[in-house]
Design an enzyme around this catalytic site. Structure first.
Site, mmCIF file in Angstrom:
data_model
loop_
_atom_site.group_PDB
_atom_site.id
_atom_site.type_symbol
_atom_site.label_atom_id
_atom_site.label_comp_id
_atom_site.label_asym_id
_atom_site.label_seq_id
_atom_site.Cartn_x
_atom_site.Cartn_y
_atom_site.Cartn_z
ATOM 1 N N ASP A 141 1.242 -0.483 -9.951
ATOM 2 C CA ASP A 141 -0.143 -0.912 -10.239
ATOM 3 C C ASP A 141 -0.425 -0.872 -11.740
ATOM 4 O O ASP A 141 -1.522 -0.546 -12.157
ATOM 5 C CB ASP A 141 -1.124 -0.016 -9.463
ATOM 6 C CG ASP A 141 -2.551 -0.544 -9.492
ATOM 7 O OD1 ASP A 141 -2.729 -1.766 -9.672
ATOM 8 O OD2 ASP A 141 -3.480 0.272 -9.340
ATOM 9 N N LYS A 144 0.688 -6.526 -14.712
ATOM 10 C CA LYS A 144 1.349 -7.333 -13.684
ATOM 11 C C LYS A 144 2.672 -7.950 -14.149
ATOM 12 O O LYS A 144 3.574 -8.154 -13.345
ATOM 13 C CB LYS A 144 0.380 -8.404 -13.160
ATOM 14 C CG LYS A 144 -1.008 -7.824 -12.765
ATOM 15 C CD LYS A 144 -0.951 -6.534 -11.929
ATOM 16 C CE LYS A 144 -2.193 -5.665 -12.090
ATOM 17 N NZ LYS A 144 -2.057 -4.299 -11.533
ATOM 18 N N ASP A 169 0.149 -3.389 -5.877
ATOM 19 C CA ASP A 169 -1.258 -3.791 -5.805
ATOM 20 C C ASP A 169 -1.476 -5.095 -6.581
ATOM 21 O O ASP A 169 -0.658 -5.480 -7.422
ATOM 22 C CB ASP A 169 -2.147 -2.686 -6.394
ATOM 23 C CG ASP A 169 -3.633 -2.945 -6.148
ATOM 24 O OD1 ASP A 169 -3.974 -3.620 -5.160
ATOM 25 O OD2 ASP A 169 -4.465 -2.456 -6.957
ATOM 26 N N ASN A 170 -2.582 -5.755 -6.301
ATOM 27 C CA ASN A 170 -3.039 -6.940 -7.061
ATOM 28 C C ASN A 170 -2.029 -8.073 -7.092
ATOM 29 O O ASN A 170 -1.925 -8.769 -8.103
ATOM 30 C CB ASN A 170 -3.365 -6.548 -8.524
ATOM 31 C CG ASN A 170 -4.328 -5.391 -8.621
ATOM 32 O OD1 ASN A 170 -3.919 -4.283 -8.963
ATOM 33 N ND2 ASN A 170 -5.587 -5.628 -8.321
ATOM 34 N N GLU A 199 -10.685 -4.850 -5.645
ATOM 35 C CA GLU A 199 -11.542 -3.677 -5.677
ATOM 36 C C GLU A 199 -12.985 -4.020 -6.055
ATOM 37 O O GLU A 199 -13.223 -4.681 -7.043
ATOM 38 C CB GLU A 199 -10.982 -2.624 -6.660
ATOM 39 C CG GLU A 199 -10.603 -3.109 -8.060
ATOM 40 C CD GLU A 199 -9.129 -3.496 -8.200
ATOM 41 O OE1 GLU A 199 -8.510 -3.876 -7.191
ATOM 42 O OE2 GLU A 199 -8.623 -3.422 -9.335
#
Ligand code: SAM
Ligand code: MG
Length: 214
Positions: A141, A144, A169-170, A199
């Site tokens: 996380d 990226k 994540d993401n 989020e």
């Protein structure tokens, strides 16, 4: 003004959460970030997926890339069995200082090993420095663009074993397309997408769970 968003999050925790109660710290951060100021925590919705993966993996060694204020670290730490180790890496010293104070406030600082520095530099040092063999769970996380190179680094450094779980994540927002392409097509992984929302917002995002097959 001399204040920063992580400091404002910390202040909110100190004012409204119960000391030594990790869940009340998590709830206080979610409440502040959904009502007052957005922040890049994994958040409550994807946080539940993270919780489920931690509980089903029952990891002894956990690595987190990207600590920020320590929100996801707390979510993981509170669910670990006794004796488990959780290493979290954060390159921004100010964020790391705030996270440290949040761990202390939540009463979980003894459960967390916070390393300050770049993942690219620290990952190759983990085996020797921390006497870690392999990770059972890695929560990815950080920035990226680093998901894919750091995953390959974990492989090269021999930090993954058959059954190691990567949770990223993401993967939709902001998105990590090169990572997804690799992890979904590489025969050494079995990968699965869990849809959710970014989020604190109604924007599509999700997490990718990938099991390393060895
Ligand atoms: N995992 C946290 C949570 O859900 O509460 C949020 C982490 S935030 C999205 C990403 C963090 O990764 C930032 O604090 C940033 O400074 C850190 N970061 C980005 N690239 C990094 C790298 N290569 N090594 C270490 N930390 C990094
Ligand atoms: Mg995130």
């Amino acid at each position: 003004t001399g204040t920063t968003r992580p400091l404002r999050i910390l202040q909110h925790v100190q004012r409204s959460a119960k000391q030594g109660d990790a869940l009340s710290v998590i709830t206080a951060i979610d409440s502040y970030c959904s009502k007052v100021e957005w922040a890049m925590n994994v958040g409550d919705k994807k946080g539940e997926i993270l919780d489920t993966v931690v509980l089903e993996t029952r990891p002894r060694y956990v690595l987190e890339l990207g600590t920020y204020c320590g929100y996801s670290t707390l979510r993981i730490a509170r669910l670990l069995p006794p004796g488990a180790r959780l290493i979290t890496i954060e390159m921004n010293p100010h964020y790391a200082q705030v996270a440290k104070e949040i761990f202390q406030y939540a009463g979980l600082d003894a459960q967390v090993e916070l390393l300050v520095g770049s993942s690219t530099v620290l990952i190759p040092q983990l085996k020797k420095k921390l006497d870690i063999e392999k990770f059972d769970l890695v929560f990815i996380d950080h920035w990226k663009v680093s998901y894919l190179p750091d995953t390959k680094l974990l492989e090269e450094c021999g930090l993954l074993k058959a059954g190691s779980v990567l949770l990223a994540d993401n993967v939709i927002c902001p998105g990590a397309p090169d990572y997804l392409k690799y992890i979904r097509n590489c025969p050494r992984y079995r990968s699965q997408y869990f849809p959710a929302q970014l989020e604190y917002l109604q924007v599509e995002d999700g997490v990718e769970k990938s099991v390393f097959l060895g």
